[in-house]
Design a protein around this motif. Structure first.
Motif, PDB file in Angstrom:
ATOM      1  N   GLN A 163      -3.360 -32.192  50.960  1.00  0.00           N
ATOM      2  CA  GLN A 163      -3.443 -33.514  51.579  1.00  0.00           C
ATOM      3  C   GLN A 163      -2.093 -33.798  52.191  1.00  0.00           C
ATOM      4  O   GLN A 163      -1.073 -33.491  51.569  1.00  0.00           O
ATOM      5  CB  GLN A 163      -3.762 -34.568  50.509  1.00  0.00           C
ATOM      6  CG  GLN A 163      -5.071 -35.261  50.750  1.00  0.00           C
ATOM      7  CD  GLN A 163      -5.620 -36.023  49.568  1.00  0.00           C
ATOM      8  OE1 GLN A 163      -5.133 -35.928  48.457  1.00  0.00           O
ATOM      9  NE2 GLN A 163      -6.650 -36.792  49.825  1.00  0.00           N
ATOM     10  N   ASP A 164      -2.081 -34.351  53.401  1.00  0.00           N
ATOM     11  CA  ASP A 164      -0.778 -34.645  54.004  1.00  0.00           C
ATOM     12  C   ASP A 164      -0.646 -36.127  54.315  1.00  0.00           C
ATOM     13  O   ASP A 164      -1.598 -36.890  54.198  1.00  0.00           O
ATOM     14  CB  ASP A 164      -0.495 -33.741  55.206  1.00  0.00           C
ATOM     15  CG  ASP A 164      -1.243 -34.173  56.454  1.00  0.00           C
ATOM     16  OD1 ASP A 164      -2.218 -34.930  56.329  1.00  0.00           O
ATOM     17  OD2 ASP A 164      -0.847 -33.743  57.552  1.00  0.00           O
ATOM     18  N   HIS A 165       0.570 -36.516  54.636  1.00  0.00           N
ATOM     19  CA  HIS A 165       0.872 -37.905  55.003  1.00  0.00           C
ATOM     20  C   HIS A 165       1.352 -37.885  56.436  1.00  0.00           C
ATOM     21  O   HIS A 165       2.447 -37.428  56.711  1.00  0.00           O
ATOM     22  CB  HIS A 165       1.995 -38.462  54.123  1.00  0.00           C
ATOM     23  CG  HIS A 165       1.664 -38.553  52.664  1.00  0.00           C
ATOM     24  ND1 HIS A 165       1.187 -39.708  52.095  1.00  0.00           N
ATOM     25  CD2 HIS A 165       1.747 -37.652  51.675  1.00  0.00           C
ATOM     26  CE1 HIS A 165       0.994 -39.511  50.793  1.00  0.00           C
ATOM     27  NE2 HIS A 165       1.322 -38.266  50.511  1.00  0.00           N
ATOM     28  N   THR A 203       3.006 -38.815  62.836  1.00  0.00           N
ATOM     29  CA  THR A 203       3.973 -37.732  63.037  1.00  0.00           C
ATOM     30  C   THR A 203       3.225 -36.413  62.840  1.00  0.00           C
ATOM     31  O   THR A 203       2.032 -36.404  62.545  1.00  0.00           O
ATOM     32  CB  THR A 203       5.080 -37.795  61.970  1.00  0.00           C
ATOM     33  OG1 THR A 203       4.499 -37.439  60.707  1.00  0.00           O
ATOM     34  CG2 THR A 203       5.687 -39.186  61.862  1.00  0.00           C
ATOM     35  N   GLY A 204       3.964 -35.322  62.908  1.00  0.00           N
ATOM     36  CA  GLY A 204       3.363 -34.027  62.575  1.00  0.00           C
ATOM     37  C   GLY A 204       3.058 -33.903  61.088  1.00  0.00           C
ATOM     38  O   GLY A 204       2.333 -32.992  60.672  1.00  0.00           O
ATOM     39  N   GLY A 205       3.570 -34.818  60.267  1.00  0.00           N
ATOM     40  CA  GLY A 205       3.349 -34.780  58.814  1.00  0.00           C
ATOM     41  C   GLY A 205       4.676 -34.993  58.096  1.00  0.00           C
ATOM     42  O   GLY A 205       5.624 -34.258  58.320  1.00  0.00           O
ATOM     43  N   PHE A 236      -1.905 -22.124  59.942  1.00  0.00           N
ATOM     44  CA  PHE A 236      -1.552 -22.897  58.751  1.00  0.00           C
ATOM     45  C   PHE A 236      -1.058 -24.278  59.173  1.00  0.00           C
ATOM     46  O   PHE A 236      -0.483 -24.432  60.257  1.00  0.00           O
ATOM     47  CB  PHE A 236      -0.419 -22.213  57.978  1.00  0.00           C
ATOM     48  CG  PHE A 236      -0.858 -21.022  57.175  1.00  0.00           C
ATOM     49  CD1 PHE A 236      -1.525 -21.190  55.969  1.00  0.00           C
ATOM     50  CD2 PHE A 236      -0.595 -19.739  57.614  1.00  0.00           C
ATOM     51  CE1 PHE A 236      -1.921 -20.094  55.219  1.00  0.00           C
ATOM     52  CE2 PHE A 236      -0.990 -18.628  56.867  1.00  0.00           C
ATOM     53  CZ  PHE A 236      -1.656 -18.812  55.667  1.00  0.00           C
ATOM     54  N   GLY A 237      -1.244 -25.286  58.314  1.00  0.00           N
ATOM     55  CA  GLY A 237      -0.709 -26.619  58.580  1.00  0.00           C
ATOM     56  C   GLY A 237       0.785 -26.646  58.326  1.00  0.00           C
ATOM     57  O   GLY A 237       1.307 -25.860  57.543  1.00  0.00           O
ATOM     58  N   ASP A 238       1.458 -27.553  58.984  1.00  0.00           N
ATOM     59  CA  ASP A 238       2.873 -27.751  58.761  1.00  0.00           C
ATOM     60  C   ASP A 238       3.084 -29.249  58.563  1.00  0.00           C
ATOM     61  O   ASP A 238       2.824 -30.001  59.501  1.00  0.00           O
ATOM     62  CB  ASP A 238       3.657 -27.248  59.988  1.00  0.00           C
ATOM     63  CG  ASP A 238       5.146 -27.164  59.699  1.00  0.00           C
ATOM     64  OD1 ASP A 238       5.569 -27.587  58.614  1.00  0.00           O
ATOM     65  OD2 ASP A 238       5.874 -26.679  60.578  1.00  0.00           O
ATOM     66  N   PRO A 239       3.376 -29.738  57.383  1.00  0.00           N
ATOM     67  CA  PRO A 239       4.020 -29.054  56.266  1.00  0.00           C
ATOM     68  C   PRO A 239       3.102 -28.503  55.167  1.00  0.00           C
ATOM     69  O   PRO A 239       3.614 -28.004  54.177  1.00  0.00           O
ATOM     70  CB  PRO A 239       4.883 -30.172  55.665  1.00  0.00           C
ATOM     71  CG  PRO A 239       4.036 -31.405  55.816  1.00  0.00           C
ATOM     72  CD  PRO A 239       3.329 -31.215  57.142  1.00  0.00           C
ATOM     73  N   GLU A 240       1.765 -28.562  55.298  1.00  0.00           N
ATOM     74  CA  GLU A 240       0.900 -28.148  54.179  1.00  0.00           C
ATOM     75  C   GLU A 240       1.174 -26.717  53.724  1.00  0.00           C
ATOM     76  O   GLU A 240       0.951 -26.357  52.569  1.00  0.00           O
ATOM     77  CB  GLU A 240      -0.579 -28.261  54.572  1.00  0.00           C
ATOM     78  CG  GLU A 240      -1.064 -29.662  54.857  1.00  0.00           C
ATOM     79  CD  GLU A 240      -0.936 -30.007  56.329  1.00  0.00           C
ATOM     80  OE1 GLU A 240       0.051 -29.593  56.973  1.00  0.00           O
ATOM     81  OE2 GLU A 240      -1.842 -30.694  56.834  1.00  0.00           O
TER      82      GLU A 240
HETATM   83  N1  GLY Z   1       0.185 -31.327  59.308  1.00  0.00           N
HETATM   84  C1  GLY Z   1      -0.840 -31.282  60.273  1.00  0.00           C
HETATM   85  C2  GLY Z   1      -0.919 -30.053  61.074  1.00  0.00           C
HETATM   86  O1  GLY Z   1      -0.264 -29.058  60.820  1.00  0.00           O
HETATM   87  O2  GLY Z   1      -1.681 -30.047  62.036  1.00  0.00           O
END
Ligand code: GLY
Ligand code: AMP
Length: 423
Positions: free
Chosen positions: A211-213, A225-227, A288-292
């Protein structure tokens, strides 16, 4: 083997950090990397978007395996070009990456194959888009079709906001060609979560949830934001929910892509809205997600390079990945002003000490080195990541490390993990 990771963010630092530990890795390069990545890989002065030079470097340096981090080179066909040069790569080809590169393509695919997602319309004429908005009513969601660095989604509370979003994207061209077409979507309510899986053709190996913010400030307030932080796993994704996500969303999508003659290869990232025990797809990403990625990789006990290589080679049948039971959490530190205007070049001190705390890894997202000093070089700058027995403990550890970092020009949210901890 000789490995190249493409990208320069916290995601790529986490990937390099794990790949560098693999006994399969003899030499690791990163293009272009950052000051943190330089401690585990040799950084080369080639940007991720310059796919001609990435291919030339890989050929010249006899690279055996390329791991592509960000979406832009995937959508522009970097993997196609590498494979044409006989270089193995992790990530989808351009036809596969269209699942992220065109939201309209993704929505039509879901509609054709019965994959649950928000009701929608696709428009390339602003007037028709506005008529659709009047018919559907607000709240409603307006999205640019193409890649817009995470900024192309506008949540509209009323019709006027939705009209303004259409003007911004289509008439003013805020995202260039990515906004030549818009998707207008039903506004979904529920709890958001992400789910990641390794895919090759019709084989799927689930990774984990997160889960991201996305909002810049505490309480999920302020601009997107991007996270600003994330944790894995997401408590809302119980084992039963993970099965449902696989059964209803991931596997049907992978089968649909294969049936459409676009067999997907790489990591498939599903952004989901979960309500009443049912997941609906918000978006797919081809990476991959960033920052996930940072908490996800910190939880992985298995050899990441071996897993990515097996995925790229289609050897997924006996893949058994081992994970830490413990959750991990990342708090992003950004330069003040982000996601708006900010200045590069401020000095960050005491990183060594903060990074030496138990259960802490500090992944660099935007830094450069200058005479042994670390300078901020981007909006999102550090991902302070903690592994601990509970999300609350991980949160405490991450903020203890942040308290040691000397960087007056930086900021972070103070509530990353609140939803999981509040459960
Ligand atoms: N944190 C969202 C993304 O990587 O798209
Ligand atoms: P996307 O890039 O499509 O995931 O959208 C970015 C963010 O916008 C998501 O993480 C959600 O918070 C929100 N969002 C996107 N689509 C919808 C929708 N149909 N309903 C409600 N929120 C949405």
């Amino acid at each position: 083997m000789r490995v190249l990771v493409v990208g320069s963010g916290g995601r790529e630092h986490a990937l390099c950090w794990a790949i560098a530990k693999s006994p399969l890795c003899d030499k690791l390069y990163c293009a272009p990397g950052n000051a943190g990545i330089a401690r585990v890989a040799e950084c080369v002065d080639v940007t991720a978007e310059d796919i001609d030079r990435v291919v030339a470097f890989s050929t010249d340096q006899s690279i055996d395996f390329v791991v592509v981090g960000p979406e832009v080179p995937l959508v522009s066909g970097l993997v196609d070009r590498l494979e044409a040069a006989d270089i193995k790569a992790f990530g989808p080809n351009a036809r596969g990456a269209e699942i992220e590169g065109s939201k309209g393509f993704m929505k039509d695919l879901c509609a054709r194959y019965g994959i649950p997602t928000a009701a929608y319309g696709r428009f390339d004429e602003p007037d028709e888009a506005k008529e659709f908005i009047i018919r559907q009513g607000a709240p409603i969601v307006v999205k640019a079709d193409g890649l817009a660095a995470g900024k192309g989604v506008i949540l509209c509370r009323n019709e006027n906001e939705a009209f303004a979003a259409i003007d911004h994207i289509m008439t003013e061209g805020a995202f260039g060609r990515a906004g030549a077409e818009v998707i207008i979507e039903e506004f979904l309510k529920g709890e958001e979560a992400s789910f990641f899986a390794l895919v090759n053709g019709t084989s799927v190996v689930p990774l984990a949830s997160a889960q991201d913010h996305k909002a810049a400030y505490d309480g999920d307030e302020g601009p997107n934001t991007g996270g600003m932080g994330a944790y894995s796993p997401a408590p809302v994704v119980t084992d039963e929910m993970a099965d449902t996500i696989l059964e209803r969303i991931i596997v049907p999508t992978v089968e649909a892509m294969a049936a459409e003659n676009r067999p997907y290869k790489g990591v498939l990232y599903a952004g989901l809205m979960i309500a009443g025990g049912k997941p609906k797809l918000l978006e797919f990403n081809a990476r991959f997600g960033d920052p996930e990625c940072q908490p996800l990789i910190m939880r992985l006990k298995s050899d990441l390079l071996e897993a990515l290589l097996a995925c790229a080679e289609g050897r997924m049948d006996d893949m058994r990945l081992e994970w830490h039971e413990d959750p991990a959490l990342v708090v992003v530190m950004a330069t003040q002003g982000y996601p708006g205007h900010y200045s590069n070049g401020s000095r960050i001190g005491n990183l060594e000490r903060a990074g030496s705390l138990d259960g802490i890894e500090i992944f660099h997202a935007g830094t450069k080195a200058d005479n042994g000093k670390i300078l901020a070089d981007g909006g999102r700058v550090l991902g302070v990541t903690a592994l601990a027995p509970t999300v609350a403990d991980a949160q405490k550890r991450a903020y203890q490390a942040i308290d040691l970092i000397d960087w007056p020009e930086g900021f972070c949210r103070s509530d990353i993990g609140w939803r999981a901890i509040g459960r």
